[in-house]
Design a protein around this motif. Sequence first.
Motif, mmCIF file in Angstrom:
data_model
loop_
_atom_site.group_PDB
_atom_site.id
_atom_site.type_symbol
_atom_site.label_atom_id
_atom_site.label_comp_id
_atom_site.label_asym_id
_atom_site.label_seq_id
_atom_site.Cartn_x
_atom_site.Cartn_y
_atom_site.Cartn_z
ATOM 1 N N ALA A 124 43.162 -15.679 21.136
ATOM 2 C CA ALA A 124 43.756 -14.462 21.684
ATOM 3 C C ALA A 124 44.593 -13.809 20.596
ATOM 4 O O ALA A 124 45.392 -14.478 19.931
ATOM 5 N N ASN A 125 44.390 -12.504 20.403
ATOM 6 C CA ASN A 125 45.192 -11.711 19.476
ATOM 7 C C ASN A 125 46.168 -10.856 20.277
ATOM 8 O O ASN A 125 45.773 -10.218 21.261
ATOM 9 N N ASP A 126 47.435 -10.835 19.862
ATOM 10 C CA ASP A 126 48.409 -9.938 20.492
ATOM 11 C C ASP A 126 47.975 -8.495 20.241
ATOM 12 O O ASP A 126 47.884 -8.059 19.090
ATOM 13 N N PRO A 127 47.676 -7.705 21.301
ATOM 14 C CA PRO A 127 47.154 -6.356 21.095
ATOM 15 C C PRO A 127 48.211 -5.323 20.740
ATOM 16 O O PRO A 127 47.896 -4.133 20.608
ATOM 17 N N ALA A 128 49.467 -5.736 20.539
ATOM 18 C CA ALA A 128 50.548 -4.783 20.306
ATOM 19 C C ALA A 128 50.656 -4.344 18.853
ATOM 20 O O ALA A 128 51.655 -3.741 18.467
ATOM 21 N N GLY A 129 49.659 -4.614 18.025
ATOM 22 C CA GLY A 129 49.712 -4.236 16.618
ATOM 23 C C GLY A 129 49.466 -2.752 16.399
ATOM 24 O O GLY A 129 49.255 -1.970 17.334
ATOM 25 N N THR A 130 49.436 -2.350 15.133
ATOM 26 C CA THR A 130 49.285 -0.940 14.777
ATOM 27 C C THR A 130 47.837 -0.478 14.798
ATOM 28 O O THR A 130 47.562 0.708 14.766
ATOM 29 N N GLY A 131 46.896 -1.397 14.787
ATOM 30 C CA GLY A 131 45.481 -1.034 14.790
ATOM 31 C C GLY A 131 44.825 -1.136 13.433
ATOM 32 O O GLY A 131 43.606 -1.224 13.343
ATOM 33 N N ASP A 132 45.610 -1.110 12.342
ATOM 34 C CA ASP A 132 45.039 -1.244 11.008
ATOM 35 C C ASP A 132 45.636 -2.413 10.232
ATOM 36 O O ASP A 132 45.300 -2.632 9.073
ATOM 37 N N GLY A 133 46.500 -3.180 10.874
ATOM 38 C CA GLY A 133 47.104 -4.343 10.240
ATOM 39 C C GLY A 133 46.887 -5.574 11.085
ATOM 40 O O GLY A 133 46.202 -5.547 12.104
ATOM 41 N N PRO A 134 47.470 -6.689 10.672
ATOM 42 C CA PRO A 134 47.291 -7.933 11.435
ATOM 43 C C PRO A 134 48.008 -7.845 12.773
ATOM 44 O O PRO A 134 49.007 -7.137 12.922
ATOM 45 N N PRO A 135 47.530 -8.565 13.790
ATOM 46 C CA PRO A 135 48.246 -8.606 15.062
ATOM 47 C C PRO A 135 49.601 -9.276 14.895
ATOM 48 O O PRO A 135 49.757 -10.158 14.033
ATOM 49 N N PRO A 136 50.613 -8.883 15.682
ATOM 50 C CA PRO A 136 51.927 -9.511 15.558
ATOM 51 C C PRO A 136 51.874 -11.024 15.739
ATOM 52 O O PRO A 136 52.631 -11.755 15.106
ATOM 53 N N ALA A 137 50.970 -11.483 16.605
ATOM 54 C CA ALA A 137 50.782 -12.918 16.815
ATOM 55 C C ALA A 137 49.336 -13.160 17.208
ATOM 56 O O ALA A 137 48.674 -12.287 17.775
ATOM 57 N N ALA A 138 48.839 -14.333 16.886
ATOM 58 C CA ALA A 138 47.478 -14.718 17.258
ATOM 59 C C ALA A 138 47.445 -16.230 17.420
ATOM 60 O O ALA A 138 48.134 -16.959 16.702
ATOM 61 N N VAL A 139 46.639 -16.692 18.372
ATOM 62 C CA VAL A 139 46.544 -18.115 18.670
ATOM 63 C C VAL A 139 45.080 -18.520 18.710
ATOM 64 O O VAL A 139 44.237 -17.796 19.251
ATOM 65 N N VAL A 140 44.760 -19.673 18.128
ATOM 66 C CA VAL A 140 43.411 -20.245 18.166
ATOM 67 C C VAL A 140 43.524 -21.687 18.628
ATOM 68 O O VAL A 140 44.394 -22.435 18.156
ATOM 69 N N PHE A 141 42.638 -22.074 19.529
ATOM 70 C CA PHE A 141 42.615 -23.422 20.084
ATOM 71 C C PHE A 141 41.247 -24.038 19.837
ATOM 72 O O PHE A 141 40.222 -23.378 20.017
ATOM 73 N N THR A 142 41.208 -25.295 19.389
ATOM 74 C CA THR A 142 39.933 -25.988 19.182
ATOM 75 C C THR A 142 40.023 -27.406 19.743
ATOM 76 O O THR A 142 41.077 -28.048 19.686
ATOM 77 N N LEU A 143 38.915 -27.880 20.298
ATOM 78 C CA LEU A 143 38.823 -29.251 20.785
ATOM 79 C C LEU A 143 37.381 -29.721 20.644
ATOM 80 O O LEU A 143 36.466 -29.083 21.155
ATOM 81 N N ILE A 144 37.176 -30.810 19.920
ATOM 82 C CA ILE A 144 35.852 -31.394 19.728
ATOM 83 C C ILE A 144 35.805 -32.715 20.488
ATOM 84 O O ILE A 144 36.719 -33.540 20.373
ATOM 85 N N GLN A 145 34.725 -32.926 21.259
ATOM 86 C CA GLN A 145 34.631 -34.083 22.145
ATOM 87 C C GLN A 145 33.352 -34.883 21.884
ATOM 88 O O GLN A 145 32.365 -34.725 22.594
ATOM 89 N N PRO A 146 33.333 -35.723 20.876
ATOM 90 C CA PRO A 146 32.150 -36.563 20.635
ATOM 91 C C PRO A 146 31.834 -37.434 21.846
ATOM 92 O O PRO A 146 32.719 -37.806 22.609
ATOM 93 N N ARG A 147 30.563 -37.774 21.998
ATOM 94 C CA ARG A 147 30.132 -38.536 23.171
ATOM 95 C C ARG A 147 30.726 -39.927 23.204
ATOM 96 O O ARG A 147 31.124 -40.422 24.254
ATOM 97 N N ASP A 148 30.786 -40.592 22.049
ATOM 98 C CA ASP A 148 31.247 -41.978 21.993
ATOM 99 C C ASP A 148 32.544 -42.083 21.216
ATOM 100 O O ASP A 148 32.679 -41.519 20.133
ATOM 101 N N GLY A 149 33.502 -42.788 21.781
ATOM 102 C CA GLY A 149 34.719 -43.093 21.028
ATOM 103 C C GLY A 149 35.812 -42.067 21.219
ATOM 104 O O GLY A 149 35.744 -40.968 20.670
ATOM 105 N N GLN A 150 36.824 -42.399 22.002
ATOM 106 C CA GLN A 150 37.932 -41.480 22.214
ATOM 107 C C GLN A 150 38.744 -41.256 20.938
ATOM 108 O O GLN A 150 39.430 -40.243 20.801
ATOM 109 N N ASP A 151 38.672 -42.185 20.000
ATOM 110 C CA ASP A 151 39.444 -42.035 18.769
ATOM 111 C C ASP A 151 38.889 -40.935 17.872
ATOM 112 O O ASP A 151 39.528 -40.551 16.889
ATOM 113 N N THR A 152 37.690 -40.428 18.186
ATOM 114 C CA THR A 152 37.107 -39.379 17.365
ATOM 115 C C THR A 152 37.343 -37.988 17.937
ATOM 116 O O THR A 152 36.936 -36.999 17.344
#
Length: 300
Positions: A124-152
């Motif tokens: 999600a990008n904070d839409p309150a930016g100027t439109g030609d620069g970076p967003p004031p804040a942005a968040v990225v979430f990732t989660l990888i879930q291999p089939r075997d082994g919770q430690d991975t």
Amino acid sequence: MAILLLHDDELGWSASQFNATWPQTPWSAFRVPSPVGRRFSVASRGGAPAVDLQLGRTSRPCTSQCAKFGRHDHLRWQSEPGVLGKGVLQLPAGRRDVDLLGYHERVRGRWSWPALGGWVFGFANDPAGTGDGPPPAAVVFTLIQPRDGQDTVNGSVMLWREGRLVRHFPRRGLEVVVHDVLDRDQVVLVPPLARSLGTGPTAGVPRRLVIVARMGRDRLVLDFTARTAARIANPCELGIRPFSVHETLGTCRVDGLVSGNRFDFAAQGIVEFAGGAGTEGDRTPFDRCDTAGTGAGGGT
């Protein structure tokens, strides 16, 4: 193989077949050392849907993250929010001029179904930016879930401020909760030829996803509520069963306290769930995710 997927608030989802035309060298923020825009043109063989955009970067990517699983498999990915796109969308109902704010990621490695199991990511990008620069804040979430082994199991939550990565919450500091499932009538199967794969009923797609990230006194909460989803059914490289990638659209509310500073914003976000191609009953992509291959992607 290339698929172009578009969503319009009035017209809903539209998608090319598996053979969309695309540049010989696809645009990637990781190949562009400056914010100068580059043309990005992808189209259905039938002419619609299609995009012709000038893309440019406003933010710095995160450091490359790596997950090892199975006997010989590994996955590396980098994320970059605040990608600007300006140009034309060709929808089945006509042409539309757009200014877009999106996200780009690069995924590399060697992995296959069913060893990987699946993944979930959102941004999600904070839409309150100027439109030609970076967003004031942005968040990225990732989660990888291999089939075997919770430690991975691997994942992270990352926060950008004005185009710079300022906090990286590791997997051990994350709590992930899903609630309810999206109504099946709100999930569209794409591309049109996906039905020829003999695709069975999809597993449930989570309607609400809440991620809480903590590290020391810093805290970040992402609350995503989906309103619609496209289920991309792909042929599997190692068998006859297809695997699914669900692109869900909705509202993401972000609330955080980082370095003593509180902030919050609400924006339209995208969450991607990989998995649920078979007939696993009430399983969701968090329980079983089927995936194969390599790729890169993003959204606006």
